[in-house]
Design an enzyme around this catalytic site. Structure first.
Site, PDB file in Angstrom:
ATOM      1  N   CYS A 227      -3.446  29.865-112.021  1.00 23.13           N
ATOM      2  CA  CYS A 227      -4.475  30.234-113.006  1.00 23.13           C
ATOM      3  C   CYS A 227      -4.022  31.540-113.653  1.00 23.13           C
ATOM      4  O   CYS A 227      -4.602  32.600-113.429  1.00 23.13           O
ATOM      5  CB  CYS A 227      -5.817  30.414-112.314  1.00 23.13           C
ATOM      6  SG  CYS A 227      -6.365  28.969-111.409  1.00 23.13           S
ATOM      7  N   ALA A 228      -2.970  31.453-114.445  1.00 21.04           N
ATOM      8  CA  ALA A 228      -2.257  32.662-114.881  1.00 21.04           C
ATOM      9  C   ALA A 228      -3.009  33.460-115.942  1.00 21.04           C
ATOM     10  O   ALA A 228      -2.798  34.668-116.071  1.00 21.04           O
ATOM     11  CB  ALA A 228      -0.881  32.279-115.396  1.00 21.04           C
ATOM     12  N   GLY A 231      -1.862  36.603-117.742  1.00 19.31           N
ATOM     13  CA  GLY A 231      -0.621  36.883-117.017  1.00 19.31           C
ATOM     14  C   GLY A 231      -0.514  38.230-116.318  1.00 19.31           C
ATOM     15  O   GLY A 231       0.598  38.638-115.975  1.00 19.31           O
ATOM     16  N   GLY A 232      -1.638  38.897-116.077  1.00 21.35           N
ATOM     17  CA  GLY A 232      -1.566  40.182-115.371  1.00 21.35           C
ATOM     18  C   GLY A 232      -0.769  40.056-114.067  1.00 21.35           C
ATOM     19  O   GLY A 232       0.164  40.829-113.825  1.00 21.35           O
ATOM     20  N   LYS A 233      -1.132  39.057-113.270  1.00 27.07           N
ATOM     21  CA  LYS A 233      -0.441  38.907-111.974  1.00 27.07           C
ATOM     22  C   LYS A 233       0.922  38.257-112.154  1.00 27.07           C
ATOM     23  O   LYS A 233       1.846  38.555-111.414  1.00 27.07           O
ATOM     24  CB  LYS A 233      -1.317  38.133-110.993  1.00 27.07           C
ATOM     25  CG  LYS A 233      -2.522  38.960-110.620  1.00 27.07           C
ATOM     26  CD  LYS A 233      -3.586  38.243-109.892  1.00 27.07           C
ATOM     27  CE  LYS A 233      -4.887  39.012-109.967  1.00 27.07           C
ATOM     28  NZ  LYS A 233      -5.648  38.800-111.238  1.00 27.07           N
ATOM     29  N   ASP A 251      -2.140  27.450-116.873  1.00 28.35           N
ATOM     30  CA  ASP A 251      -3.558  27.722-117.143  1.00 28.35           C
ATOM     31  C   ASP A 251      -4.084  26.598-118.035  1.00 28.35           C
ATOM     32  O   ASP A 251      -3.311  26.011-118.802  1.00 28.35           O
ATOM     33  CB  ASP A 251      -3.749  29.078-117.840  1.00 28.35           C
ATOM     34  CG  ASP A 251      -5.164  29.628-117.638  1.00 28.35           C
ATOM     35  OD1 ASP A 251      -5.336  30.537-116.820  1.00 28.35           O
ATOM     36  OD2 ASP A 251      -6.110  29.115-118.295  1.00 28.35           O
ATOM     37  N   ASP A 298      -5.379  32.280-108.539  1.00 29.63           N
ATOM     38  CA  ASP A 298      -6.292  33.375-108.905  1.00 29.63           C
ATOM     39  C   ASP A 298      -7.463  32.691-109.613  1.00 29.63           C
ATOM     40  O   ASP A 298      -7.527  32.635-110.832  1.00 29.63           O
ATOM     41  CB  ASP A 298      -5.543  34.344-109.829  1.00 29.63           C
ATOM     42  CG  ASP A 298      -6.364  35.573-110.156  1.00 29.63           C
ATOM     43  OD1 ASP A 298      -7.304  35.880-109.398  1.00 29.63           O
ATOM     44  OD2 ASP A 298      -6.062  36.226-111.181  1.00 29.63           O
ATOM     45  N   CYS A 351     -12.006  37.621-107.964  1.00 30.03           N
ATOM     46  CA  CYS A 351     -12.562  38.967-108.170  1.00 30.03           C
ATOM     47  C   CYS A 351     -14.088  38.847-108.056  1.00 30.03           C
ATOM     48  O   CYS A 351     -14.828  39.392-108.860  1.00 30.03           O
ATOM     49  CB  CYS A 351     -12.124  39.587-109.491  1.00 30.03           C
ATOM     50  SG  CYS A 351     -12.487  38.602-110.939  1.00 30.03           S
TER      51      CYS A 351
HETATM   52  C1  LIG Z   1      -9.369  34.950-112.856  1.00 28.71           C
HETATM   53  S1  LIG Z   1      -8.749  34.253-114.292  1.00 28.71           S
HETATM   54  C2  LIG Z   1      -7.029  34.544-114.163  1.00 28.71           C
HETATM   55  C3  LIG Z   1      -6.563  35.955-114.429  1.00 28.71           C
HETATM   56  C4  LIG Z   1      -5.064  36.095-114.410  1.00 28.71           C
HETATM   57  N1  LIG Z   1      -4.474  35.522-113.220  1.00 28.71           N
HETATM   58  C5  LIG Z   1      -4.626  37.547-114.535  1.00 28.71           C
HETATM   59  O1  LIG Z   1      -4.142  38.132-113.552  1.00 28.71           O
HETATM   60  O2  LIG Z   1      -4.737  38.095-115.655  1.00 28.71           O
HETATM   61  C6  LIG Z   1      -8.889  32.544-113.986  1.00 28.71           C
HETATM   62  C7  LIG Z   1      -8.136  31.647-114.944  1.00 28.71           C
HETATM   63  O3  LIG Z   1      -8.257  30.306-114.477  1.00 28.71           O
HETATM   64  C8  LIG Z   1      -8.146  29.463-115.589  1.00 28.71           C
HETATM   65  N2  LIG Z   1      -8.605  28.109-115.192  1.00 28.71           N
HETATM   66  C9  LIG Z   1      -9.854  27.586-115.204  1.00 28.71           C
HETATM   67  N3  LIG Z   1      -9.844  26.321-114.746  1.00 28.71           N
HETATM   68  C10 LIG Z   1      -8.557  26.027-114.417  1.00 28.71           C
HETATM   69  C11 LIG Z   1      -7.901  24.866-113.895  1.00 28.71           C
HETATM   70  N4  LIG Z   1      -8.593  23.758-113.633  1.00 28.71           N
HETATM   71  N5  LIG Z   1      -6.564  24.925-113.701  1.00 28.71           N
HETATM   72  C12 LIG Z   1      -5.862  26.055-113.991  1.00 28.71           C
HETATM   73  N6  LIG Z   1      -6.428  27.187-114.498  1.00 28.71           N
HETATM   74  C13 LIG Z   1      -7.760  27.173-114.700  1.00 28.71           C
HETATM   75  C14 LIG Z   1      -8.986  30.154-116.642  1.00 28.71           C
HETATM   76  O4  LIG Z   1      -8.620  29.735-117.942  1.00 28.71           O
HETATM   77  C15 LIG Z   1      -8.638  31.635-116.367  1.00 28.71           C
HETATM   78  O5  LIG Z   1      -7.618  32.078-117.220  1.00 28.71           O
END
Ligand SMILES: C[S@@+](CC[C@H](N)C(=O)[O-])C[C@H]1O[C@@H](n2cnc3c(N)ncnc32)[C@H](O)[C@@H]1O
Length: 424
Positions: A227-228, A231-233, A251, A298, A351
């Site tokens: 769940c990038a 892309g912070g992580k 994502d 994430d 989070c």
């Molecule tokens: C907590 S955020 C991720 C933050 C990111 N990892 C960072 O460090 O900036 C969760 C992410 O999960 C994505 N997401 C939601 N449903 C998903 C799925 N079924 N598969 C993959 N990614 C998904 C969202 O679009 C969102 O960008």
């Protein structure tokens, strides 16, 4: 801008953010785009006023029951971010008297909801978890977060960046837990700093940095950031891999992945492969099943650990929305786990500060997957030489099974992480 005009603008922005149709940061950005002539100080006053109203909404609504004039104006007066003299020069005599009366209300006269400013449904789960720490937690959630940076150790050293920032008039200190972190005073305009432009630093909460550290990616490995988002992580993981191997950034939001591109260009990483997927059972995921060394999930979550930065979330989330998220988190973790090869590491992170999105998901996964062994996160962080590792963790048989960061204890956002190894 004249104080009267600035207060009017604050009241308008308060009105727009309180509609809760969009996230507050998007409403503020949009307002600034529509009012391009606003200077940096006016923008700071507007944003901080709107955020203060969101942080202290219950208290301010109670105080605004007295007074006169439009409700948003009363709320903006109470939350106004700026010198009192400046504010008072924008007020009528009646408003000045009313504000003095509000200022004189002793905190001991306030009911609990007007002191913690949290919705009812959130109070019990937090009290159950932190007990006597509840008021310290409520206070810390009502403060703005500090600005944390992650030094890109692919092309810079933390001590050198610290010196460079000091020379640019930006004092920073190393963060206590992350080896890559610097904590900065105030809110400097970072985009103008050379270290930022050349990819030596990125804005990232220390807690987020620890999640990437916990994945412990190595040179040459195949890694998935499931769940990038922007892309912070991903950037932290790619740097820890020394720009070798292959790091897939998946994502469902192509829009969020687009925001990763300029950050990737600055970072100097060449091992990252961003790809939009349709859903967690996408064909691309199936093709990689059993081939990956490390997977970070994430997960999309309530974000309630980030209330210092996103205070509107406490008013926009609901128990019903949390239930939907739990179903989604379960499905994503289940799908992502299939990617791992025997001996591979799985990290599930949020989070959120709610147990149902955290320990609840982790325990259900462990119970349903006998081919995965839960790792003790406290022991892992100890091996990674993280200062006071056990104090960052709770739960599990050892009491240090999961990463559990709290704003009032660790000065990070609220974060959770669980770690498993796939049996060989
Ligand atoms: C907590 S955020 C991720 C933050 C990111 N990892 C960072 O460090 O900036 C969760 C992410 O999960 C994505 N997401 C939601 N449903 C998903 C799925 N079924 N598969 C993959 N990614 C998904 C969202 O679009 C969102 O960008």
């Amino acid at each position: 801008m004249h104080p009267k005009a600035l207060l009017d603008a604050c009241a308008e922005l308060v009105r727009l953010t309180l509609q809760f149709e969009h996230p507050a940061d998007a409403v503020v950005s949009r307002y600034f785009r529509d009012h391009r002539s606003l200077g940096p100080r006016e923008r700071a006053t507007l944003a901080e006023t709107a955020y203060t109203v969101l942080r202290k909404k219950l208290l301010f609504e109670q105080l605004a029951r007295s007074g006169s004039g439009p409700r948003e104006r009363r709320l903006a007066i109470l939350g106004f971010h700026g010198p009192r003299d400046f504010l008072k020069s924008a007020l009528s005599d009646t408003e000045k008297n009313w504000l003095d009366q509000c200022d004189a209300v002793p905190p001991s006269d306030l009911l609990e909801p007007h002191r913690h400013n949290l919705p009812d449904w959130l109070v019990q789960p937090l009290r159950r978890q932190v007990g006597e720490g509840f008021w310290a937690l409520a206070d810390s959630l009502a403060q703005p977060a500090p600005l944390d940076l992650r030094v890109n150790d692919l092309n810079a050293r933390r001590a050198d960046v610290q010196k460079e920032l000091a020379k640019a008039g930006i004092p920073a200190v190393p963060t206590p837990y992350s080896p890559w972190g610097l904590r900065v005073d105030g809110k400097p305009a970072l985009t103008k700093v050379d270290a930022f432009a050349r990819g030596a630093v990125e804005v990232q909460d220390e807690g987020s940095q620890l999640l990437a550290l916990l994945l412990q990616p190595r040179r040459g490995e195949m890694v998935v950031d499931f769940c990038a988002g922007a892309g912070g992580k991903t950037l932290a993981i790619g740097a820890a891999m020394r720009s070798t191997g292959r790091l897939y950034a998946f994502d469902v939001s192509a829009h969020r992945l687009d925001a990763l591109k300029p950050r990737l260009a600055r970072s100097g990483l060449s091992n990252v492969h961003p790809a939009a997927i349709a859903h967690e059972r996408d064909e691309r995921i199936k093709r990689l099943a059993g081939k990956i060394d490390r997977v970070l999930v994430d997960a999309p979550c309530s974000g309630l650990g980030t209330l210092r930065r996103n205070p509107d979330l406490k008013w926009r989330q609901s128990p019903h929305a949390i239930q939907e998220l739990v179903a989604k988190q379960t499905a994503i973790l289940q799908s992502a786990s299939r990617l791992l090869k025997p001996g591979g590491r799985l990290v599930y992170a949020t989070c959120s500060i709610l147990p149902e999105e955290n320990e609840g998901i982790a325990e259900a996964f462990s119970a349903a997957h006998s081919d995965f062994v839960a790792e003790d996160v406290g022991a892992l962080l100890e091996q990674l030489k993280v200062e006071g590792a056990a104090g960052l963790c709770s739960g599990g048989a050892s009491g240090t099974g999961y990463l559990r960061l709290w704003p009032h204890l660790h000065h990070t956002d609220g974060f959770f992480a669980a770690v498993w190894t796939r049996k060989g």
